[in-house]
Design a protein around this motif. Sequence first.
Motif, PDB file in Angstrom:
ATOM      1  N   PRO A 123       0.815  -1.222   0.000  1.00 11.70           N
ATOM      2  CA  PRO A 123       0.000   0.000   0.000  1.00 11.70           C
ATOM      3  C   PRO A 123       0.849   1.273   0.000  1.00 11.70           C
ATOM      4  CG  PRO A 123      -0.788  -1.529   1.658  1.00 11.70           C
ATOM      5  CD  PRO A 123       0.523  -2.056   1.164  1.00 11.70           C
ATOM      6  N   ILE A 124       2.133   1.165   0.314  1.00 13.90           N
ATOM      7  CA  ILE A 124       2.977   2.355   0.364  1.00 13.90           C
ATOM      8  C   ILE A 124       3.517   2.715  -1.011  1.00 13.90           C
ATOM      9  CG2 ILE A 124       5.174   3.244   1.203  1.00 13.90           C
ATOM     10  CD1 ILE A 124       4.753   1.983   3.778  1.00 13.90           C
ATOM     11  N   ARG A 170       2.127   5.012  -3.798  1.00 16.03           N
ATOM     12  CA  ARG A 170       2.056   6.454  -3.575  1.00 16.03           C
ATOM     13  C   ARG A 170       3.302   7.188  -4.029  1.00 16.03           C
ATOM     14  NH1 ARG A 170      -1.606   4.315  -0.423  1.00 16.03           N
ATOM     15  NH2 ARG A 170      -3.408   5.619  -0.108  1.00 16.03           N
ATOM     16  N   TYR A 215      -5.032   5.086  -6.620  1.00 17.64           N
ATOM     17  CA  TYR A 215      -4.117   4.122  -6.016  1.00 17.64           C
ATOM     18  C   TYR A 215      -4.786   2.754  -6.037  1.00 17.64           C
ATOM     19  CZ  TYR A 215      -1.586   8.179  -4.417  1.00 17.64           C
ATOM     20  OH  TYR A 215      -0.890   9.340  -4.359  1.00 17.64           O
ATOM     21  N   HIS A 216      -4.195   1.847  -6.801  1.00 14.56           N
ATOM     22  CA  HIS A 216      -4.926   0.601  -7.055  1.00 14.56           C
ATOM     23  C   HIS A 216      -4.616  -0.503  -6.059  1.00 14.56           C
ATOM     24  CE1 HIS A 216      -4.403   2.536 -11.187  1.00 14.56           C
ATOM     25  NE2 HIS A 216      -5.502   2.971 -10.639  1.00 14.56           N
ATOM     26  N   MET A 217      -3.379  -0.554  -5.606  1.00 11.73           N
ATOM     27  CA  MET A 217      -2.977  -1.600  -4.655  1.00 11.73           C
ATOM     28  C   MET A 217      -3.477  -2.953  -5.125  1.00 11.73           C
ATOM     29  SD  MET A 217      -3.536   0.594  -1.219  1.00 11.73           S
ATOM     30  CE  MET A 217      -4.660   1.831  -1.770  1.00 11.73           C
ATOM     31  N   ARG A 258      10.664  10.328  -2.854  1.00 10.26           N
ATOM     32  CA  ARG A 258      10.173   9.077  -2.305  1.00 10.26           C
ATOM     33  C   ARG A 258       9.787   9.187  -0.838  1.00 10.26           C
ATOM     34  NH1 ARG A 258      14.785   9.085  -4.599  1.00 10.26           N
ATOM     35  NH2 ARG A 258      15.852   7.866  -3.034  1.00 10.26           N
TER      36      ARG A 258
END
Lengths: 190, 372, 589
Positions: free
Chosen positions: B65-66, B69, B154-156, B372
């Motif tokens: 999940p990070i 991004r 954000y698709h994850m 980042r």
Amino acid sequence: MSDELKQEQEIARIIHTTFKTAEVDIKRAGRLSIKLRSDLLPPFISYLRDYLQFKHLVLISCVDWIEDNEFELVYHVYSYEKKIHVMIKVRIDRENPKMQTILPFWDHAGTYEREIHEMNGVFFEGNPDLGEFILEDWDNIPPMRRDFNTVKYVNEVYEWRKGREDKQDVRETISKEYGEIIPDFDSEEK
Amino acid sequence: MSGIIKQEKETTLYLGPQHPGITGNMMIELKVTGDTVQRGKTHVGYLHRGFEKLMEERLWMQCFPIVCRICVPEPDPNEENLARAIEEIEGREVPERAQYIRVLVLELSRLTAYLLWMGGQAGSAGLYTMPQWTVGDRDYILDLFEELTGGRVYHMYIWAGGVRRDLPEGFKGRVLKVMDYLEERLLEYDRLLFENAIFQKRAIGVGVIDKEKAMEWGVVGPPLRGCGIAHDVRRDEPYEVYDKLEWEVISKDGGDVCSRAYVRRKEIDQSISMVRQVLDKMPSGPVYNPGPNPLKWKLPVGDSYVRTESARGEFGYYVVSDGSLRPRRVHVRGPAYVHGVSLLERMLPGMNIADVSFIMNSLGTCPPEIER
Amino acid sequence: MGKIKGTLLPFSALKYLGKKPHTVRYPLETKKIADRYRGFHYNDIDECIGCGTCSTICQNDAIDMIKIDGIESKKGDSGLRPRVDNGRCCWCALCIEMCPTGSLSLTDKFILTSSNPDDYLLVPGVDNPEAKDNISFVKDNDITLLNFNRVPMRELEGSERIKSFAEVVLGYVQEEARQEAIRCIDCALCVTACPAHMHIPEYIAAIADADDKLALKYIYDNNPLPEMCGKVCTRQCETVCAMAHKGDAIAIRWLKRYATEQFPDPSIVLEPKISDPNGKTVGIIGGGPAGLSAGYFLALRGFDVTIYEALPKMGGMTFAGIPKYRFPEDSLDKQIDYMKKIGVKMINNIRVGKDISFAEIKEKYNAIFMGIGFHVPYTIGLDGENLNGSIQAIDFLREINIGNKVDVGKKVVVIGGGNVAIDAARVARRIGAKVTILYRRRVEDMPADWEEIEGAEDEGVNIITQGIPLEIIGKNGKVKTIKYGMAEMIPDPKGGRPRPKLIEGDEHILEVDTIIGAIGQEADYSFLTEEDTKELEIERGRVVVNEFKQTSMKNVFAGGDNVNRTMDAISAIADGVKAVEGIEKFLLG
């Protein structure tokens, strides 16, 4: 192995003729990992770039092996012609981390070195611009070092929002409810 | 013009940090005389979220999940890279169908990124109709993502071992419908932007990257191909199923904004064709090869560098595992790192102020992947 | 020319002035939200077991486990429920993928605006019960991060088993044990069901880390007979295992067994610290699990402990009642040897009340622990039960386990459906008989372990269900046939388990050489004098104790089958451990 990795083996052989101490490991097709003495890096890079046609500097990484008291600088270099990616790994002392710059070979190496200087505290000799890059007025230890604890830092610097104090730990709740005392063998040994 | 303002007076001009060319927060400190840039320096730090550090304190699964991004316009190469790096370290196979779905997702996300770029490129040239159109059309693809992954931006969706869910029923038809629509619209875009005299005047011969130096300066992706150097990670180091698709690497001589725009424009067609091929060739079967319980998931000791061709060029992940539950190091190599700092700083001298964000856009500068 | 064309072309865009926009529509139309949309959480509060896995996997630290009014903790439920801080949540839905029960899901609701941070705290399912109808992103049964399939246990083949008393279950090897241990999500709900509250998540985590020594330390911390439990425990932990809701429970019992089997002599790993003698003496009546575990911990704490056992070997029912193919004698010996090393004194073949009086023991020791078990069988209450060839399972198993020969003939009928009945049937099968189990209810009603029932079936034991024995018919003083009638199941209006009702006229007859009764046991209190019985409070065959297992005789503590109702080894061990606390308090203050 054999045919598929012919090119890789050939490169490993050529490297060995000039750099006897380099440990070349063929990880898979198109991936070489080379362990090198840190003082040999600039000549090795120059050799790789100009003699073996590894023209593309991909990335410079720094891995903190705190338990060995060493930083590992990983120079990723790629050859578009051979389609081979080389990771050159050099270890440097963590107490006084110093490395020679490779700025003369690649323009953009400077930016990577600048970031590693800021994030890991490695000093690159010969790089004229190691100034502040991403951080601003940072006075703590370089944040990408393993001993920089983000949670501790956050707890010291910021305040947690109110209203979540009633959270419970499931394991604790259960052991408390059933009168279970969980022994701590780790700390007993110490 | 040059006679009005005295040349010798040098002024400092801060461009940014608010979206100089809609790509993210970043600031360029320009030293200008008249409207000519003498030199400039890139300042970043407005988007630093420390993802690489955060990942070192998270379980492997929690990193997924990070990473998305790290790049807002095109999050999927991040997920794919991390997944592939992990799979390489632990030697996990990915089912073929999952590989096809990954390519589908990557190409759709490339389309969204190019549409956003197109808007930005036109917008920074003063053509404000384009951003309205492209952002609107991008939404059709986001609708597809919403349906496939449950998230719009954000698709994850891609994770180690495959993808998270199979395609929903009737998805293929809806993708094709959007592709048909886009192809129709692209004709309009061509007329509005690429064949537009104003755009061409702005773009031809502007922001030229020296072909001889391009590789040495670390230029990748469309800017490199815009110099007539036909290198594409999808061809050089085929990942997933790119070697099973029919396509050619697109390149164009020139090295200026226009040739970069040409490459991207052609790659939009190419992506649409790839999407069609993928949907056509996609085999049936499982989409996920299960791994251990994420709470106790340890990777073997090892490291791996994997790369993807993102819309801005080579996107790479260097992942190091020390055999524990958490990564030792995840280092993200975003193409903008080079394009936005050392390359841009090198190109700035002599540039017209009005061209700065125009050229930045054509280089694909994306601050979030610098920090980042 | 081209230039003019290029200048005019953009004006073709003017035709789009009338186009319906995609993003915003007037009047506002609500867009259809995708079926998989990841919005706010919803939690099925009744399905949720409060395992906290959602909170553990959340990389944003957005999920808290909190106490909620009206939800009480119980076996297999921590009583806590998740609360999501929507100010932190990123809707990655890893919590959904990790939820072992599938109670947690995401809805297609995603709009929330407020300047008050507390408004972003959502207890899914409690604060938004209406969201039940808006569930969109749910756990997928095929693509799941959790592994719901147990690593299969290797066993001897059924045909191979009946040839001897060799152990049926072969045990995990290290790789299998690690794979199984890695499945565990460390929620600790198993601890709620374990009578001894063993440190299950800790030792499983240690096994997953390949640290078997640490696992053994955790295991021995509150259970001195883990190898026994690893083989024959009734494993209530596994019935409440979070993974059991959607798949196979973690093989907690087999993992414990694995850990204990790795070390032939546990004392080398454990390095037990024995306290200096405190001068107090404790006598223990009965060397079963309760007595042994009380003895072990008392000895560790410096008490002088002596165990009196009527049988030639310690172990109580685990020695006398459990067949050797389930719990081999050397496993038992290993445990007993370890206890002897700690300093527990053991005297076998001495029956209190016969070889030594209860009064003498009371006189001799500062405190007494009584773990006498249930060794006297109930009779079936049928005509012909006293005939030759009608025996009791408990007696039968004991004789076999001691090493005596029992002749059961060719055809055996076992009456009952508990573990003792299955044990007797499988033992009889091993000594060469054709065995039929006769049980009043259905297979699913059998109190016996499903693995045992399956094992019996594999070994060729015939099970007749819904059969009520009516009469044992003999010839020349020896059983010849048994008459039984079929029953139908009548649902219990009070919601209890259905009751069997005899179907008139549906009667059958089985030829039989031996009938083995296995319908339950009770305690033997014959060693108590009349005065003792006045002083010692006994209710329905069980000694009444307080929280610390202290009986109405102040210096007498009790535990095991003759105290608790669960009547299994692990409860007996728990009783023993608890009694140690009591005895310590009683003697040392």
